[in-house]
Design a protein around this motif. Structure first.
Motif, PDB file in Angstrom:
ATOM      1  N   VAL A  99      47.136  36.976  42.761  1.00 37.59           N
ATOM      2  CA  VAL A  99      48.553  36.860  43.082  1.00 37.59           C
ATOM      3  C   VAL A  99      48.831  37.786  44.252  1.00 37.59           C
ATOM      4  CG1 VAL A  99      50.902  36.882  42.185  1.00 37.59           C
ATOM      5  CG2 VAL A  99      48.988  36.514  40.610  1.00 37.59           C
ATOM      6  N   LYS A 100      49.332  37.220  45.350  1.00 35.75           N
ATOM      7  CA  LYS A 100      49.564  38.010  46.562  1.00 35.75           C
ATOM      8  C   LYS A 100      51.055  38.134  46.839  1.00 35.75           C
ATOM      9  CE  LYS A 100      45.287  37.479  49.207  1.00 35.75           C
ATOM     10  NZ  LYS A 100      45.102  38.921  49.397  1.00 35.75           N
ATOM     11  N   GLY A 101      51.494  39.378  46.962  1.00 35.17           N
ATOM     12  CA  GLY A 101      52.858  39.663  47.384  1.00 35.17           C
ATOM     13  C   GLY A 101      52.814  40.509  48.642  1.00 35.17           C
ATOM     14  N   PRO A 102      53.960  40.937  49.135  1.00 39.07           N
ATOM     15  CA  PRO A 102      53.989  41.750  50.357  1.00 39.07           C
ATOM     16  C   PRO A 102      53.184  43.044  50.204  1.00 39.07           C
ATOM     17  CG  PRO A 102      56.179  40.958  49.803  1.00 39.07           C
ATOM     18  CD  PRO A 102      55.294  40.648  48.632  1.00 39.07           C
ATOM     19  N   GLY A 103      52.025  43.094  50.859  1.00 34.30           N
ATOM     20  CA  GLY A 103      51.219  44.312  50.840  1.00 34.30           C
ATOM     21  C   GLY A 103      50.472  44.575  49.552  1.00 34.30           C
ATOM     22  N   ILE A 104      50.499  43.670  48.596  1.00 29.82           N
ATOM     23  CA  ILE A 104      49.895  43.930  47.287  1.00 29.82           C
ATOM     24  C   ILE A 104      49.148  42.688  46.816  1.00 29.82           C
ATOM     25  CG2 ILE A 104      50.333  44.513  44.860  1.00 29.82           C
ATOM     26  CD1 ILE A 104      52.872  45.908  45.747  1.00 29.82           C
ATOM     27  N   THR A 105      47.978  42.917  46.235  1.00 27.76           N
ATOM     28  CA  THR A 105      47.227  41.849  45.595  1.00 27.76           C
ATOM     29  C   THR A 105      46.972  42.230  44.143  1.00 27.76           C
ATOM     30  OG1 THR A 105      46.115  41.211  47.649  1.00 27.76           O
ATOM     31  CG2 THR A 105      45.081  40.518  45.597  1.00 27.76           C
ATOM     32  N   LEU A 106      47.320  41.337  43.237  1.00 35.64           N
ATOM     33  CA  LEU A 106      47.084  41.524  41.809  1.00 35.64           C
ATOM     34  C   LEU A 106      46.018  40.519  41.381  1.00 35.64           C
ATOM     35  CD1 LEU A 106      48.126  42.953  39.138  1.00 35.64           C
ATOM     36  CD2 LEU A 106      49.533  40.907  38.822  1.00 35.64           C
ATOM     37  N   MET A 107      44.995  40.991  40.686  1.00 26.25           N
ATOM     38  CA  MET A 107      43.905  40.132  40.232  1.00 26.25           C
ATOM     39  C   MET A 107      43.908  40.059  38.713  1.00 26.25           C
ATOM     40  SD  MET A 107      41.232  41.655  43.001  1.00 26.25           S
ATOM     41  CE  MET A 107      42.138  43.210  42.991  1.00 26.25           C
ATOM     42  N   LEU A 108      43.851  38.854  38.190  1.00 22.70           N
ATOM     43  CA  LEU A 108      43.913  38.624  36.754  1.00 22.70           C
ATOM     44  C   LEU A 108      42.648  37.920  36.284  1.00 22.70           C
ATOM     45  CD1 LEU A 108      47.556  37.172  36.520  1.00 22.70           C
ATOM     46  CD2 LEU A 108      46.850  39.576  36.404  1.00 22.70           C
ATOM     47  N   GLY A 109      42.157  38.317  35.133  1.00 24.06           N
ATOM     48  CA  GLY A 109      41.000  37.668  34.535  1.00 24.06           C
ATOM     49  C   GLY A 109      41.167  37.557  33.031  1.00 24.06           C
ATOM     50  N   ARG A 110      40.766  36.444  32.463  1.00 26.17           N
ATOM     51  CA  ARG A 110      40.933  36.205  31.026  1.00 26.17           C
ATOM     52  C   ARG A 110      39.658  36.572  30.272  1.00 26.17           C
ATOM     53  NH1 ARG A 110      41.269  31.173  31.262  1.00 26.17           N
ATOM     54  NH2 ARG A 110      39.455  30.469  30.089  1.00 26.17           N
ATOM     55  N   MET A 111      39.798  37.374  29.215  1.00 26.71           N
ATOM     56  CA  MET A 111      38.708  37.642  28.282  1.00 26.71           C
ATOM     57  C   MET A 111      39.081  37.012  26.958  1.00 26.71           C
ATOM     58  SD  MET A 111      35.710  39.032  27.727  1.00 26.71           S
ATOM     59  CE  MET A 111      35.190  37.956  26.384  1.00 26.71           C
ATOM     60  N   GLU A 112      38.627  35.775  26.759  1.00 27.96           N
ATOM     61  CA  GLU A 112      38.923  35.034  25.534  1.00 27.96           C
ATOM     62  C   GLU A 112      37.611  34.800  24.800  1.00 27.96           C
ATOM     63  OE1 GLU A 112      41.699  31.323  24.036  1.00 27.96           O
ATOM     64  OE2 GLU A 112      41.207  31.506  26.173  1.00 27.96           O
ATOM     65  N   PHE A 113      37.452  35.491  23.692  1.00 29.84           N
ATOM     66  CA  PHE A 113      36.193  35.452  22.957  1.00 29.84           C
ATOM     67  C   PHE A 113      35.947  34.070  22.351  1.00 29.84           C
ATOM     68  CE2 PHE A 113      37.660  39.882  22.741  1.00 29.84           C
ATOM     69  CZ  PHE A 113      36.546  40.546  23.221  1.00 29.84           C
ATOM     70  N   ARG A 114      34.716  33.585  22.472  1.00 36.44           N
ATOM     71  CA  ARG A 114      34.353  32.346  21.784  1.00 36.44           C
ATOM     72  C   ARG A 114      34.555  32.507  20.276  1.00 36.44           C
ATOM     73  NH1 ARG A 114      28.576  30.128  24.193  1.00 36.44           N
ATOM     74  NH2 ARG A 114      29.341  29.436  26.241  1.00 36.44           N
ATOM     75  N   THR A 115      34.092  33.634  19.756  1.00 40.55           N
ATOM     76  CA  THR A 115      34.270  33.978  18.349  1.00 40.55           C
ATOM     77  C   THR A 115      34.841  35.379  18.280  1.00 40.55           C
ATOM     78  OG1 THR A 115      32.306  32.665  17.766  1.00 40.55           O
ATOM     79  CG2 THR A 115      33.144  34.198  16.107  1.00 40.55           C
TER      80      THR A 115
END
Length: 373
Positions: free
Chosen positions: A200-216
């Protein structure tokens, strides 16, 4: 090979120990932390095909299957949004590579330690080591000593083994600080990161998201109960008050909420509902020069102890696991530590350089301090 002494019970050291144990080699691990739960271990990491291949080579089948069962799948392309969550792009270059599967560091470390409990001693901080005619002797700060045929430094970026082997190698603090944390996964937040990763890019800032969804869910398999989550990372603009190293950094959630206060409500809510105990501000450390070798005959290293990579490369854990696989094969086979050292350093230093180059795509442009409270 009679006995291998491993300094450090991190991911690579445990993987090496599993491989040696499977081959019938006497291996003992000495960890400076007081126990497995002594400190926060971090967030999700992406394991590539060669990382999983190293695990399959070293782990007993039941441990490998447990690692797979508690991993998370990465499906669908990565997404690029603006700060109001308007889609800007979708593609394979956003997020981890297509062949990656993610694991949670804390859960994964417990998987790797399975069956090694009687071979790990905690509260053992290395003070010195010396090579002898019979092998190598390690002395710990509590005054105890151990001996073995080979000593392996698997003690991470701030390695005591490296400091003793190569006292001229120091650190540099990376120019950029990062705020990172995690928020429990809900349907609302799953929409933000339903592919391999989201930027996600905003003025002067980048936010990075990642999902950790366990199979079990790990708790169902006898591992530490851990909820699935969204891991978020934001590089702090260098002209922000929190953008410089500090002995007492401000709370990460407060800094990020302030910088993102005008962003889409779902982003604001994601940060507001983050786990405060597992959200931090930090500045990456890199070695001030590449490690090119050492003279000791019976002492070697692997992973971040030998080649400290930046997280931006996404290759640190994978490279360390491959080191463990390669070293295990050498120790079980011809014992040629020089050949291992050469291969490991070529691969490791290339991984470090890749992580430095890859960091450029995450660097935010400067913002004025008026964006802070």
């Amino acid at each position: 090979m009679t006995r291998v002494v491993v300094i450090g019970a991190g991911l690579a050291g445990l993987t090496l120990a599993q491989g040696l144990r499977k081959a019938g080699v006497d291996v003992r691990i000495y960890e400076k932390d007081a126990g497995m739960e002594a400190r926060f271990q971090g967030y999700r990491i992406g394991l590539l095909d060669y990382g999983w291949s190293a695990l399959r080579a070293c782990l007993p089948e039941e441990s490998y299957e447990l690692a797979v069962a508690t991993s998370g799948d990465l499906t669908g392309p990565g997404l690029l949004f603006d700060d109001q969550l308007r889609l800007l792009a979708s593609g394979d270059e956003i997020g981890p590579p297509e062949d990656a599967r993610v694991v949670d560091r804390h859960v994964f470390r417990h998987v790797l330690a399975g069956g090694l409990q009687d071979r790990i001693e905690y509260g053992k901080k290395l003070a010195s080591f010396s090579e002898t005619t019979a092998g190598v002797r390690a002395v710990f700060t509590d005054g105890t000593e151990v001996s073995g045929d080979v000593l392996v430094g698997a003690d991470g970026g701030f390695s005591a083994v490296r400091r003793l082997l190569l006292p001229h190698v120091g650190f540099q603090t990376a120019d950029l600080g990062g705020a990172m944390g995690r928020t429990q996964l809900t349907d609302q937040f799953r929409r933000l990161v339903h592919g391999r990763g989201t930027m996600v890019k905003g003025p002067g800032i980048t936010l990075m998201l990642g999902r950790m969804e366990f199979r079990t869910p790990p708790g169902k398999l006898g591992l530490p109960p851990t909820d699935s989550y969204v891991r978020w990372v934001m590089l702090i603009p260098p002209d922000h008050p929190a953008g410089q190293p500090s002995d007492q950094p401000p709370p990460a959630i407060a800094v990020v909420r302030d910088l993102l206060r005008d962003w889409h409500p779902d982003i604001v809510d994601l940060i507001a509902r983050a786990d405060a105990h597992n959200s931090v501000i930090g500045f990456a450390q890199v070695l001030d020069q590449p490690v090119t070798g050492w003279d000791a005959e019976r002492v070697t290293m692997l992973g971040d102890a030998a080649h400290l990579t930046l997280a931006s490369g996404g290759n640190g854990a994978n490279t360390a696991l491959r080191d463990a696989e390669t070293l295990c094969a050498r120790l079980v086979g011809d014992g040629d530590l020089r050949a291992y050292q050469k291969e490991m350093l070529e691969r490791g230093n290339a991984a470090v350089e890749f992580s430095k180059q890859n960091q450029k795509k995450f660097v935010p442009s400067s913002v004025s301090s008026s964006g802070s409270s």
